[in-house]
Design a protein around this motif. Structure first.
Motif, PDB file in Angstrom:
ATOM      1  N   MET A   1     -10.522  36.596 -56.408  1.00  8.09           N
ATOM      2  CA  MET A   1     -10.489  35.751 -55.212  1.00  8.09           C
ATOM      3  C   MET A   1     -11.893  35.264 -54.884  1.00  8.09           C
ATOM      4  SD  MET A   1      -9.375  36.738 -51.283  1.00  8.09           S
ATOM      5  CE  MET A   1      -7.609  36.757 -51.600  1.00  8.09           C
ATOM      6  N   ASN A   2     -12.069  33.924 -54.845  1.00  5.17           N
ATOM      7  CA  ASN A   2     -13.381  33.393 -54.487  1.00  5.17           C
ATOM      8  C   ASN A   2     -13.477  33.181 -52.969  1.00  5.17           C
ATOM      9  OD1 ASN A   2     -12.207  30.808 -53.835  1.00  5.17           O
ATOM     10  ND2 ASN A   2     -12.213  30.295 -56.022  1.00  5.17           N
ATOM     11  N   ILE A   3     -14.641  32.744 -52.497  1.00  8.05           N
ATOM     12  CA  ILE A   3     -14.875  32.627 -51.059  1.00  8.05           C
ATOM     13  C   ILE A   3     -13.976  31.566 -50.432  1.00  8.05           C
ATOM     14  CG2 ILE A   3     -16.598  32.219 -49.270  1.00  8.05           C
ATOM     15  CD1 ILE A   3     -16.953  34.789 -50.936  1.00  8.05           C
ATOM     16  N   PHE A   4     -13.787  30.445 -51.127  1.00 12.71           N
ATOM     17  CA  PHE A   4     -12.913  29.391 -50.614  1.00 12.71           C
ATOM     18  C   PHE A   4     -11.498  29.914 -50.415  1.00 12.71           C
ATOM     19  CE2 PHE A   4      -9.752  26.092 -51.623  1.00 12.71           C
ATOM     20  CZ  PHE A   4      -9.989  25.218 -50.564  1.00 12.71           C
ATOM     21  N   GLU A   5     -10.982  30.627 -51.403  1.00  8.95           N
ATOM     22  CA  GLU A   5      -9.633  31.186 -51.302  1.00  8.95           C
ATOM     23  C   GLU A   5      -9.550  32.200 -50.155  1.00  8.95           C
ATOM     24  OE1 GLU A   5      -8.448  30.866 -56.062  1.00  8.95           O
ATOM     25  OE2 GLU A   5      -9.444  32.658 -55.266  1.00  8.95           O
ATOM     26  N   ALA A   6     -10.612  32.994 -49.988  1.00 10.12           N
ATOM     27  CA  ALA A   6     -10.639  33.978 -48.902  1.00 10.12           C
ATOM     28  C   ALA A   6     -10.572  33.295 -47.542  1.00 10.12           C
ATOM     29  CB  ALA A   6     -11.906  34.830 -49.007  1.00 10.12           C
ATOM     30  N   ILE A   7     -11.284  32.182 -47.388  1.00 13.25           N
ATOM     31  CA  ILE A   7     -11.285  31.454 -46.120  1.00 13.25           C
ATOM     32  C   ILE A   7      -9.901  30.868 -45.836  1.00 13.25           C
ATOM     33  CG2 ILE A   7     -12.178  29.403 -44.938  1.00 13.25           C
ATOM     34  CD1 ILE A   7     -14.878  29.963 -46.304  1.00 13.25           C
ATOM     35  N   ILE A   8      -9.269  30.302 -46.858  1.00 15.03           N
ATOM     36  CA  ILE A   8      -7.931  29.719 -46.680  1.00 15.03           C
ATOM     37  C   ILE A   8      -6.940  30.791 -46.233  1.00 15.03           C
ATOM     38  CG2 ILE A   8      -5.968  28.632 -47.839  1.00 15.03           C
ATOM     39  CD1 ILE A   8      -8.299  26.741 -47.331  1.00 15.03           C
ATOM     40  N   HIS A  26       3.472  33.707 -44.870  1.00 17.77           N
ATOM     41  CA  HIS A  26       2.610  32.547 -45.112  1.00 17.77           C
ATOM     42  C   HIS A  26       1.468  32.882 -46.061  1.00 17.77           C
ATOM     43  CE1 HIS A  26       4.769  30.657 -41.795  1.00 17.77           C
ATOM     44  NE2 HIS A  26       4.198  29.518 -42.136  1.00 17.77           N
ATOM     45  N   MET A  27       0.955  34.103 -45.997  1.00 19.14           N
ATOM     46  CA  MET A  27      -0.112  34.479 -46.940  1.00 19.14           C
ATOM     47  C   MET A  27       0.416  34.597 -48.361  1.00 19.14           C
ATOM     48  SD  MET A  27      -2.788  37.031 -44.989  1.00 19.14           S
ATOM     49  CE  MET A  27      -1.596  38.154 -44.263  1.00 19.14           C
ATOM     50  N   ILE A  28       1.639  35.101 -48.500  1.00 18.13           N
ATOM     51  CA  ILE A  28       2.256  35.168 -49.833  1.00 18.13           C
ATOM     52  C   ILE A  28       2.442  33.750 -50.383  1.00 18.13           C
ATOM     53  CG2 ILE A  28       4.377  35.743 -51.088  1.00 18.13           C
ATOM     54  CD1 ILE A  28       4.675  38.163 -49.224  1.00 18.13           C
ATOM     55  N   ILE A  29       2.911  32.850 -49.532  1.00 21.59           N
ATOM     56  CA  ILE A  29       3.094  31.460 -49.948  1.00 21.59           C
ATOM     57  C   ILE A  29       1.758  30.831 -50.326  1.00 21.59           C
ATOM     58  CG2 ILE A  29       3.793  29.161 -49.169  1.00 21.59           C
ATOM     59  CD1 ILE A  29       5.748  30.657 -47.239  1.00 21.59           C
ATOM     60  N   ALA A  30       0.737  31.014 -49.455  1.00 25.57           N
ATOM     61  CA  ALA A  30      -0.580  30.433 -49.714  1.00 25.57           C
ATOM     62  C   ALA A  30      -1.181  30.981 -51.002  1.00 25.57           C
ATOM     63  CB  ALA A  30      -1.517  30.717 -48.539  1.00 25.57           C
ATOM     64  N   SER A  31      -1.045  32.280 -51.221  1.00 33.88           N
ATOM     65  CA  SER A  31      -1.580  32.888 -52.444  1.00 33.88           C
ATOM     66  C   SER A  31      -0.896  32.318 -53.678  1.00 33.88           C
ATOM     67  CB  SER A  31      -1.402  34.410 -52.402  1.00 33.88           C
ATOM     68  OG  SER A  31      -2.168  34.987 -51.371  1.00 33.88           O
ATOM     69  N   SER A  32       0.425  32.137 -53.585  1.00 34.07           N
ATOM     70  CA  SER A  32       1.173  31.588 -54.720  1.00 34.07           C
ATOM     71  C   SER A  32       0.757  30.147 -55.011  1.00 34.07           C
ATOM     72  CB  SER A  32       2.678  31.646 -54.440  1.00 34.07           C
ATOM     73  OG  SER A  32       3.127  32.974 -54.306  1.00 34.07           O
ATOM     74  N   LEU A  33       0.626  29.337 -53.960  1.00 34.53           N
ATOM     75  CA  LEU A  33       0.258  27.935 -54.138  1.00 34.53           C
ATOM     76  C   LEU A  33      -1.180  27.783 -54.649  1.00 34.53           C
ATOM     77  CD1 LEU A  33       1.904  26.332 -50.963  1.00 34.53           C
ATOM     78  CD2 LEU A  33       2.718  26.248 -53.326  1.00 34.53           C
ATOM     79  N   LEU A  34      -2.063  28.697 -54.230  1.00 37.38           N
ATOM     80  CA  LEU A  34      -3.448  28.659 -54.696  1.00 37.38           C
ATOM     81  C   LEU A  34      -3.605  29.242 -56.100  1.00 37.38           C
ATOM     82  CD1 LEU A  34      -5.322  29.788 -51.442  1.00 37.38           C
ATOM     83  CD2 LEU A  34      -5.446  27.520 -52.509  1.00 37.38           C
ATOM     84  N   GLY A  35      -2.556  29.917 -56.566  1.00 38.74           N
ATOM     85  CA  GLY A  35      -2.624  30.531 -57.885  1.00 38.74           C
ATOM     86  C   GLY A  35      -3.487  31.775 -57.920  1.00 38.74           C
TER      87      GLY A  35
END
Length: 278
Positions: A1-8, A26-35
Motif C-alpha cells: 500500500m502506497n501513501i496515495f492508496e492510504a489517503i484514499i 466501502h473500504m473493501i470496495i475501494a481496495s478492490s477498485l484500487l487493486g
C-alpha cells in the motif's frame, strides 16, 4: 500500500464510519477498485485507522466524555452504559474473529448487506415512531445492552455499525438524534477495542513468521508513514462527516441513505456478476 492508496482508504473511512452506509464495505470496495492486494498490512490498516475516527468523536463531544468525571457515581453511569453496550461485540468478536476475517474478503457479502440495509433505512422512521427517550441520562442499562446486541450485526461487512446501533437505539425508543449520538459514543470503546486487539494481541499469519499489528507497521518506513497519515486524514474527514450527519438527520432522516445503499448494492452486484469486481 502506497501513501496515495492510504489517503484514499482513510478518506473513505472518515466519510463513512459514522454514516449508516458501512465503512468496512466501502473500504473493501475501494481496495478492490484500487487493486490493493489483500496483505496483512492492508487488512490491519483498514482497522487501525479507526483510531483517527474515534478521536473525531472524542474531540466533538469532549464535554460529554469529560464532564462525568466531576459528577461522582452518577456521572460514571455514562461510562458504565458504554461498557454494557460494548460487551456483546467484544465477546462475539473474540469468539468469531476468524469467520469475520473471511467475510471481510467478500464483496458479494457487502453488496447484499448494502441492498438489504438500504431497504430497512427507507422505512425505519415508519417502523419506530414512539420516541420516549430524549436524553442520554434516561437510557437504561438494558437499553444499552440491547443496542449493543444490534451493533453486533455490523460484524457482517456492509451492514454498518452506525446503522445497526442507530436502528437498535430507535427500537429502544430513543429519538432519532439521540440514537445517532449514542451510536457515536458506543463507537469509541467498540472501535478502540477492535483496533487495540488488531495492533497488540492478534497475530497476523501472512508471512513466514506471524507478527503482531504494531510489528507490521514498524516493518517499513512506508508502513509507518501510511499509518500516521491515514489516521490524520480519517480524523479530519470524520469531524466533517459527523457534523454533516447530525444536521442532515435532524432535517431529513434516513431516506437518502437508504436510497444510496440500494443503488450501491445493485451496482456492486452488477460489477461482481460481470467480473469487474472480484
Amino acid at each position: 500500500m502506497n501513501i496515495f492508496e492510504a489517503i484514499i482508504i482513510a478518506v473513505v473511512e472518515g466519510l463513512t464510519e459514522f454514516l449508516p452506509i458501512s465503512s468496512t464495505g466501502h473500504m473493501i470496495i475501494a481496495s478492490s477498485l484500487l487493486g490493493i492486494g489483500e496483505s496483512d498490512f492492508t487488512k490491519l490498516f483498514e482497522v487501525a485507522i479507526q483510531l483517527g475516527a474515534i478521536m473525531a468523536v472524542v474531540v466533538l463531544y469532549w464535554k460529554r466524555f469529560i464532564s462525568p468525571l466531576s459528577k461522582g457515581a452518577e456521572g460514571w453511569k455514562f461510562y458504565a452504559k458504554l461498557i454494557v453496550g460494548v460487551l456483546p461485540a467484544l465477546v462475539l468478536g473474540f469468539l468469531f474473529n476468524d469467520q469475520i476475517d473471511k467475510l471481510l474478503e467478500s464483496p458479494t457479502t457487502v453488496a447484499i448487506s448494502m441492498l438489504l440495509g438500504g431497504i430497512v433505512l427507507l422505512f425505519i422512521d415508519n417502523f419506530f415512531k414512539a420516541h420516549t427517550i430524549e436524553k442520554e441520562e434516561n437510557i437504561s442499562y438494558p437499553n444499552a445492552f440491547i443496542i449493543g446486541c444490534w451493533q453486533v450485526l455490523a460484524m457482517v461487512p456492509g451492514v454498518s455499525r452506525s446503522a445497526a446501533s442507530i436502528i437498535g437505539g430507535m427500537q429502544q425508543k430513543l429519538t432519532r438524534n439521540l440514537a445517532a449520538e449514542f451510536s457515536f459514543f458506543l463507537a469509541v470503546p467498540t472501535m478502540f477495542a477492535a483496533t487495540a486487539y488488531s495492533l497488540f494481541l492478534k497475530k497476523w499469519h501472512g508471512s513466514a513468521i506471524p507478527k503482531r499489528g504494531y510489528e507490521l507497521i514498524m516493518e517499513s518506513q512506508q508502513n509507518m508513514v501510511a499509518f500516521a497519515i491515514g489516521n490524520i486524514v480519517a480524523f479530519v474527514v470524520a469531524l466533517l462527516a459527523i457534523r454533516f450527519f447530525i444536521n442532515y438527520l435532524k432535517a431529513y432522516g434516513f431516506r437518502l441513505f437508504g436510497i444510496y445503499r440500494i443503488i450501491v448494492g445493485i451496482l456492486l452486484l452488477i460489477l461482481i456478476f460481470t467480473g469487474y469486481l472480484g
